[in-house]
Design a protein around this motif. Sequence first.
Motif, mmCIF file in Angstrom:
data_model
loop_
_atom_site.group_PDB
_atom_site.id
_atom_site.type_symbol
_atom_site.label_atom_id
_atom_site.label_comp_id
_atom_site.label_asym_id
_atom_site.label_seq_id
_atom_site.Cartn_x
_atom_site.Cartn_y
_atom_site.Cartn_z
ATOM 1 N N VAL A 219 0.826 -1.211 0.000
ATOM 2 C CA VAL A 219 0.000 0.000 0.000
ATOM 3 C C VAL A 219 0.858 1.259 0.000
ATOM 4 O O VAL A 219 0.385 2.355 -0.293
ATOM 5 C CB VAL A 219 -0.964 0.026 1.200
ATOM 6 C CG1 VAL A 219 -1.909 -1.157 1.141
ATOM 7 C CG2 VAL A 219 -0.195 0.041 2.526
ATOM 8 N N GLY A 220 2.159 1.125 0.353
ATOM 9 C CA GLY A 220 3.026 2.295 0.385
ATOM 10 C C GLY A 220 4.423 1.934 0.833
ATOM 11 O O GLY A 220 4.731 0.760 1.086
ATOM 12 N N GLU A 221 5.270 2.950 0.931
ATOM 13 C CA GLU A 221 6.649 2.750 1.362
ATOM 14 C C GLU A 221 7.040 3.810 2.377
ATOM 15 O O GLU A 221 6.561 4.951 2.324
ATOM 16 C CB GLU A 221 7.608 2.798 0.174
ATOM 17 C CG GLU A 221 7.653 4.126 -0.539
ATOM 18 C CD GLU A 221 8.582 4.109 -1.747
ATOM 19 O OE1 GLU A 221 9.200 3.071 -2.006
ATOM 20 O OE2 GLU A 221 8.696 5.161 -2.412
ATOM 21 N N ARG A 249 -2.427 -0.662 7.643
ATOM 22 C CA ARG A 249 -3.547 -1.061 6.780
ATOM 23 C C ARG A 249 -3.172 -2.099 5.727
ATOM 24 O O ARG A 249 -3.997 -2.462 4.886
ATOM 25 C CB ARG A 249 -4.121 0.176 6.088
ATOM 26 C CG ARG A 249 -4.769 1.163 7.052
ATOM 27 C CD ARG A 249 -5.333 2.363 6.331
ATOM 28 N NE ARG A 249 -4.276 3.207 5.778
ATOM 29 C CZ ARG A 249 -3.948 3.258 4.495
ATOM 30 N NH1 ARG A 249 -4.570 2.494 3.634
ATOM 31 N NH2 ARG A 249 -2.996 4.066 4.081
ATOM 32 N N VAL A 252 3.654 -2.698 3.827
ATOM 33 C CA VAL A 252 4.446 -1.477 3.637
ATOM 34 C C VAL A 252 5.888 -1.884 3.374
ATOM 35 O O VAL A 252 6.400 -2.827 3.993
ATOM 36 C CB VAL A 252 4.366 -0.565 4.880
ATOM 37 C CG1 VAL A 252 5.302 0.629 4.732
ATOM 38 C CG2 VAL A 252 2.938 -0.089 5.087
ATOM 39 N N ILE A 280 4.845 7.890 5.366
ATOM 40 C CA ILE A 280 4.577 6.881 4.345
ATOM 41 C C ILE A 280 4.159 7.563 3.042
ATOM 42 O O ILE A 280 3.356 8.499 3.049
ATOM 43 C CB ILE A 280 3.446 5.928 4.786
ATOM 44 C CG1 ILE A 280 3.856 5.145 6.029
ATOM 45 C CG2 ILE A 280 3.066 4.977 3.662
ATOM 46 C CD1 ILE A 280 4.959 4.156 5.796
ATOM 47 N N LYS A 281 4.717 7.079 1.948
ATOM 48 C CA LYS A 281 4.240 7.482 0.630
ATOM 49 C C LYS A 281 3.318 6.383 0.135
ATOM 50 O O LYS A 281 3.741 5.246 -0.070
ATOM 51 C CB LYS A 281 5.405 7.659 -0.353
ATOM 52 C CG LYS A 281 4.963 7.962 -1.777
ATOM 53 C CD LYS A 281 6.155 7.998 -2.723
ATOM 54 C CE LYS A 281 5.705 8.201 -4.164
ATOM 55 N NZ LYS A 281 6.856 8.180 -5.108
ATOM 56 N N GLU A 282 2.047 6.709 -0.042
ATOM 57 C CA GLU A 282 1.096 5.700 -0.485
ATOM 58 C C GLU A 282 1.251 5.447 -1.981
ATOM 59 O O GLU A 282 1.473 6.374 -2.760
ATOM 60 C CB GLU A 282 -0.335 6.139 -0.160
ATOM 61 C CG GLU A 282 -0.616 6.213 1.334
ATOM 62 C CD GLU A 282 -2.097 6.400 1.630
ATOM 63 O OE1 GLU A 282 -2.892 6.451 0.662
ATOM 64 O OE2 GLU A 282 -2.447 6.485 2.816
ATOM 65 N N LYS A 284 -0.115 4.426 -5.670
ATOM 66 C CA LYS A 284 -1.359 4.566 -6.410
ATOM 67 C C LYS A 284 -1.948 3.196 -6.624
ATOM 68 O O LYS A 284 -1.249 2.229 -6.890
ATOM 69 C CB LYS A 284 -1.106 5.242 -7.767
ATOM 70 C CG LYS A 284 -0.653 6.689 -7.642
ATOM 71 C CD LYS A 284 -0.404 7.301 -9.008
ATOM 72 C CE LYS A 284 0.065 8.740 -8.871
ATOM 73 N NZ LYS A 284 0.338 9.363 -10.197
ATOM 74 N N ARG A 285 -3.262 3.121 -6.529
ATOM 75 C CA ARG A 285 -3.954 1.836 -6.721
ATOM 76 C C ARG A 285 -3.822 1.407 -8.156
ATOM 77 O O ARG A 285 -3.913 2.198 -9.077
ATOM 78 C CB ARG A 285 -5.422 1.943 -6.315
ATOM 79 C CG ARG A 285 -5.583 2.045 -4.818
ATOM 80 C CD ARG A 285 -5.087 0.800 -4.129
ATOM 81 N NE ARG A 285 -5.186 0.893 -2.685
ATOM 82 C CZ ARG A 285 -4.714 -0.022 -1.880
ATOM 83 N NH1 ARG A 285 -4.108 -1.069 -2.372
ATOM 84 N NH2 ARG A 285 -4.840 0.108 -0.580
#
Length: 294
Positions: A219-221, A249, A252, A280-282, A284-285
């Motif tokens: 979901v992110g990093e 969530r 990560v 956190i950098k989410e 993109k889906r």
Amino acid sequence: MAQSWKCTGLRWSGDGPVLVWDGGRVSSLPWGKRVAFGVADGGVRTCVGARGHACPVRAVVPGRSTGARCEECARLDRAHSVAADTIADDPRPYHVYLAWFGPGMVKVGITAEERGSARLLEQGAVCFSWLGVGPLMAARRTEELLRAALQVPDRIPYAEKRAVRSGLPVAEAERAAEVEELHGRALALDGWPESLAREPCQPVDHAEVFGLADLPAAVGEVTELVAGGAVSGRLVAAAGPDLHLVAGRGVVVLDTRLMRGWELLPVEGPVGEGELTLPIKEFKRGPSAQDGLF
């Protein structure tokens, strides 16, 4: 105050990834292990120095720097470096390789023969094959030949590698296909240095080593560590310097190079299992007393 630890980086051993700490202590990282640490309130990130020597001024370095070095130490570290192309007299033999990170993502590179596949594990190469072996400058000329003739890069950004890890082909043969195709085209080129011995295509697959089977999409990093921040998550995969943790969530990605230069503390209590209080950098889906910190 709890004992603090300084991480010197992630290393790949015969048994998988391990975190290495100042003084040589290591923490093994089997799948499912809880990875948890925090940064003390008021803590700062200091330069890790260069070539085995501490930074003389203990300079403060940015949290987002993967090198964890001040400008002067970074210059010294690259002053005698094969990667930076600043030496030409290394007598060791070098391998030329093709490495695959995902569909359309193949790079060419070189590594000292004595290091075996360590460099490929460090880069997160999912599949690779040797192309040839010979003196350093012959290996370097071959690398340049392939870059120019086949339009194969010598670098692929980690952000691009992370974006495709959870959606790679399931079949090992599919993961090897691009390497095999480019290997054949490379061997057919004219202009190879005579001192470089060509090698047959024998793809090596790291998908199982990295734990990539059925890997959930991240979901992110983590973009940086910060004073007072903490992470607690369950390890589900690792590739190159990256740990894929179930935290918050979802999954990560934590680049362990961001841990270097910080004084890290054990986490107990406030940050529970699966929580994370770092920037956190989410994405993109689309697709108690202890022997170590862990």
